[in-house]
Motif scaffolding. Structure first.
Motif, PDB file in Angstrom:
ATOM      1  N   GLU A 281      -0.839   3.051  10.366  1.00 62.81           N
ATOM      2  CA  GLU A 281      -1.616   2.468  11.359  1.00 62.81           C
ATOM      3  C   GLU A 281      -2.018   0.971  11.883  1.00 62.81           C
ATOM      4  O   GLU A 281      -1.688   0.537  12.998  1.00 62.81           O
ATOM      5  CB  GLU A 281      -3.141   3.039  11.062  1.00 62.81           C
ATOM      6  N   ILE A 282      -1.771   0.287  10.956  1.00 59.95           N
ATOM      7  CA  ILE A 282      -2.034  -1.170  11.261  1.00 59.95           C
ATOM      8  C   ILE A 282      -0.691  -1.713  10.794  1.00 59.95           C
ATOM      9  O   ILE A 282      -0.666  -2.882  11.472  1.00 59.95           O
ATOM     10  CB  ILE A 282      -2.437  -1.503   9.724  1.00 59.95           C
TER      11      ILE A 282
ATOM     12  N   GLU B  97      -0.328   5.070   0.271  1.00 59.84           N
ATOM     13  CA  GLU B  97      -1.517   4.947   1.113  1.00 59.84           C
ATOM     14  C   GLU B  97      -0.823   5.036   2.949  1.00 59.84           C
ATOM     15  O   GLU B  97      -0.551   3.924   3.797  1.00 59.84           O
ATOM     16  CB  GLU B  97      -2.266   4.015   1.345  1.00 59.84           C
TER      17      GLU B  97
ATOM     18  N   SER C  39      -9.085   0.784  -2.292  1.00 60.90           N
ATOM     19  CA  SER C  39      -8.438   0.687  -1.030  1.00 60.90           C
ATOM     20  C   SER C  39      -9.032  -0.596  -0.458  1.00 60.90           C
ATOM     21  O   SER C  39      -9.673  -0.384  -0.228  1.00 60.90           O
ATOM     22  CB  SER C  39      -8.299   2.337  -0.589  1.00 60.90           C
TER      23      SER C  39
ATOM     24  N   LYS D 275      -0.646   7.006   5.524  1.00 63.26           N
ATOM     25  CA  LYS D 275      -1.337   6.360   6.931  1.00 63.26           C
ATOM     26  C   LYS D 275      -2.168   5.393   7.470  1.00 63.26           C
ATOM     27  O   LYS D 275      -2.005   5.094   8.638  1.00 63.26           O
ATOM     28  CB  LYS D 275      -2.803   7.630   7.277  1.00 63.26           C
ATOM     29  N   MET D 276      -2.576   4.627   5.973  1.00 61.09           N
ATOM     30  CA  MET D 276      -3.430   3.162   6.529  1.00 61.09           C
ATOM     31  C   MET D 276      -2.056   2.002   7.493  1.00 61.09           C
ATOM     32  O   MET D 276      -2.035   1.759   7.943  1.00 61.09           O
ATOM     33  CB  MET D 276      -3.721   2.738   5.304  1.00 61.09           C
TER      34      MET D 276
ATOM     35  N   LYS E  50      -8.900   0.378   3.569  1.00 59.06           N
ATOM     36  CA  LYS E  50      -9.184   1.622   4.207  1.00 59.06           C
ATOM     37  C   LYS E  50     -10.512   0.928   4.574  1.00 59.06           C
ATOM     38  O   LYS E  50     -11.788   0.932   3.754  1.00 59.06           O
ATOM     39  CB  LYS E  50      -9.132   2.688   3.926  1.00 59.06           C
ATOM     40  N   ASP E  51     -10.667   0.914   6.092  1.00 57.07           N
ATOM     41  CA  ASP E  51     -12.465   0.816   6.353  1.00 57.07           C
ATOM     42  C   ASP E  51     -13.199   2.187   6.433  1.00 57.07           C
ATOM     43  O   ASP E  51     -12.555   3.188   6.887  1.00 57.07           O
ATOM     44  CB  ASP E  51     -12.435  -0.053   7.861  1.00 57.07           C
TER      45      ASP E  51
ATOM     46  N   TYR F 163       0.633  -1.286   0.198  1.00 58.28           N
ATOM     47  CA  TYR F 163       0.259   0.131   0.114  1.00 58.28           C
ATOM     48  C   TYR F 163       0.301   1.225   0.201  1.00 58.28           C
ATOM     49  O   TYR F 163       0.124   2.833  -0.322  1.00 58.28           O
ATOM     50  CB  TYR F 163      -0.867  -0.025   1.007  1.00 58.28           C
TER      51      TYR F 163
ATOM     52  N   GLY G 251      -5.863  -5.023  11.222  1.00 62.06           N
ATOM     53  CA  GLY G 251      -6.446  -3.342  11.739  1.00 62.06           C
ATOM     54  C   GLY G 251      -7.948  -3.283  12.426  1.00 62.06           C
ATOM     55  O   GLY G 251      -8.588  -2.258  13.584  1.00 62.06           O
TER      56      GLY G 251
ATOM     57  N   GLY H 139     -11.455  -2.125   5.031  1.00 58.78           N
ATOM     58  CA  GLY H 139     -10.418  -2.850   6.599  1.00 58.78           C
ATOM     59  C   GLY H 139      -9.658  -4.012   6.508  1.00 58.78           C
ATOM     60  O   GLY H 139     -10.211  -4.984   5.314  1.00 58.78           O
TER      61      GLY H 139
END
Length: 541
Positions: free
Chosen positions: A82-83, A76, A354, A78-79, A356-357, A71, A376, A372
């Motif tokens: 975080e994960i 991405e 993406s 930020k993702m 992402k959630d 990713y 995560g 998601g």
């Protein structure tokens, strides 16, 4: 109250009479995480699933708690950050279901990744994810790469990246999170379907539920209902009057399993294919599994198919990256297919959408969370429950505790932390041997069940009609893990259908007889559940 379907009637009666703060629809990893977060805040919590827990996407993943290196290519950042951090939390809270796995990323002429860009990307990955020093990436030469994995294609090889991911049993991770939620006071039931919503003053106030085992209907009341049903999220939203705004785009991922005698992989590999997609090849329990494909899927997600094209694609990927491995269709022992519930993005290919959630709220107050990644799940739960806690404060003047799951061991995770897990394993091996298990049997059980292992040791039976480990797991699954059918047991409690098909074939009748005795099945019910298992065997073979 044991987490068992043996006292199912009592649990259903409690669901009928208890007014809940939160009701979660969906017992995959997302719903499981939400239930645990909610009950730890002090909310009266219920969770239902129309199938078995983890029967959808959460038992059909690549079985990695990984940080999403690819990713970074999609910016991405930020993702990934975080994960990547969540990955370490999942490991720390459940080291018995999560294991560090060093991953080799071969770099070839004309491949997706260049040597210097890969080095930089892995370095950024380490920084974003807060990777501890002992697990940070290194770059390997051609000879070092071939030493790690001699099967890798040597032609055009420029070296490799070497970094850590985490291997898991996705279904067992989900079950352990749900068991922890139950231990803390949540009421969770499999085989209960949300048929329709109930409303008060135009707001969702509960559901009409259908027991999928006996067909009875009952009402569950809740101040807030959360739709965490994964691939079925849009169909649940339709019961609330529509699916306004964004919606899901399902994609299918297929994996195949080959015996190590045919594909003797000694090192987990993450490699790019001829069409510049990325695929994993991972050794596990005497097998090697390879995946995943990534194609759009628009049919019923309850049992996604594995097509001849899917299998051919993965076999060709093996031949491309491991040219000395001679594989064909007959070498595939088992396979599985999972559906990812991604947020629709116009014009995007499956691999580009993406992960992402996102959270949606309908005019009636129904909350839906979708998208998601497995990694995560805890943060997704924390995010949606912050929103719910704020609603309770503003609408009902009720204050709940902040999230308490970051440092909370899941069921089986009370082993003193990941650093002490191997010492714990050795201690419990000795205990198991005292109970009559062999050293290897005891090791297998403690590695899989962590701090719950004493309950399995208690199921040692002389003259058992099946191996000691299998009998202990079956009895524990019945008494403590809500298993109801042979498919529940063989697929989602011990993963034997995917990685030990011989055990399933050898002991399916005996296990079914034991389940039938415990749940007082009629002959018709017994035949129904045998047929369900046979269908699953046929689908994966």
């Amino acid at each position: 109250m044991n987490f068992s379907n043996k006292n199912r009637a009592e649990k259903i009666n409690m669901m009928k009479i208890e007014p809940f703060d939160v009701l979660i629809i969906g017992g995959g990893i997302t719903g499981a995480g939400i239930a645990l977060d909610a009950v730890m805040r002090g909310m009266k919590t219920a969770l239902i699933d129309m199938q078995d827990f983890a029967a959808g996407t959460s038992s059909r993943s690549t079985k990695l708690v990984h940080g999403g290196l690819r990713y970074l290519k999609q910016f991405e950042v930020k993702m990934v950050a975080e994960i990547g951090k969540e990955r370490a939390i999942v490991y720390e809270n459940g080291p018995h279901v999560t294991t560090p796995e060093w991953m080799l990323l071969p770099l070839h002429e004309g491949g997706t990744f260049g040597k210097y860009t890969t080095s930089a990307a892995l370095h950024v990955y380490d920084l974003l994810a807060g990777v501890k020093r002992s697990e940070r990436r290194s770059m390997l030469s051609v000879s070092e790469t071939m030493k790690k994995e001699p099967l890798v294609k040597e032609a055009g090889l420029k070296g490799s990246g070497y970094y850590v991911e985490y291997r898991t049993d996705d279904a067992r991770l989900t079950i352990e999170v749900i068991k922890k939620a139950m231990e803390k006071g949540a009421l969770c039931l499999n085989y209960v379907k949300a048929a329709e919503f109930h409303y008060e003053n135009g707001r969702v106030a509960g559901i009409e539920a259908v027991d999928q085992i006996d067909g009875s209907r009952f009402t569950i009341s809740a101040k807030k209902v959360i739709n965490a049903s994964g691939p079925w999220a849009d169909s649940v939203r339709k019961k609330d009057g529509g699916e306004n705004g964004k919606h899901l785009r399902l994609t299918k991922g297929v994996h195949i399993v080959i015996d190590e005698s045919v594909f003797p992989l000694q090192q987990a590999i993450y490699f790019d294919t001829t069409d510049r997609r990325m695929v994993f090849a991972i050794p596990r329990d005497g097998k090697t599994y390879i995946g995943t494909t990534d194609t759009f899927y628009d049919r019923d997600p309850i049992r996604p198919d594995v097509t001849a094209e899917d299998r051919a694609y993965l076999l060709e990927a093996i031949r491309f990256m491991f040219p000395s491995v001679n594989v064909n269709e007959s070498n595939i022992e088992s396979s599985w297919s999972g559906v990812r519930p991604l947020i629709y993005e116009e014009g995007k290919d499956p691999s580009e959408i993406s992960r992402k959630d996102e959270i949606w709220e309908s005019e009636t107050g129904l909350l839906t969370i979708a998208g998601g990644k497995l990694t995560g799940y805890r943060k997704m739960a924390e995010t949606i429950m912050e929103r719910v806690a704020k609603w309770f404060k503003e609408e009902h003047s009720i204050l709940f505790s902040p999230s308490e799951t970051k440092h909370l061991p899941i069921s089986g995770g009370d082993v003193g932390g990941s650093a002490k897990f191997q010492a714990y394993v050795q201690e419990k091996i000795a205990t198991g041997m005292e109970k009559g298990f062999s050293k290897e049997e005891a090791k297998t059980l403690v590695n899989k069940y962590g701090s719950n292992v004493d309950k399995l040791f208690a199921h040692k039976k002389e003259n058992s009609p099946m191996p000691n480990v299998l009998y202990a797991q079956l009895m524990y699954a019945i008494e403590e893990e809500m298993a109801y059918t042979p498919a529940d047991f063989f697929i989602r409690r011990i993963s034997a259908l995917l990685f030990d098909l011989k055990t399933v074939l050898d002991y399916k009748e005996i296990c079914t007889d034991i389940l039938a005795d415990h749940f007082n099945w009629s002959q018709a019910e017994k035949e129904k559940h045998i047929a369900e298992l046979e269908a699953e065997i046929a689908a994966c073979s």
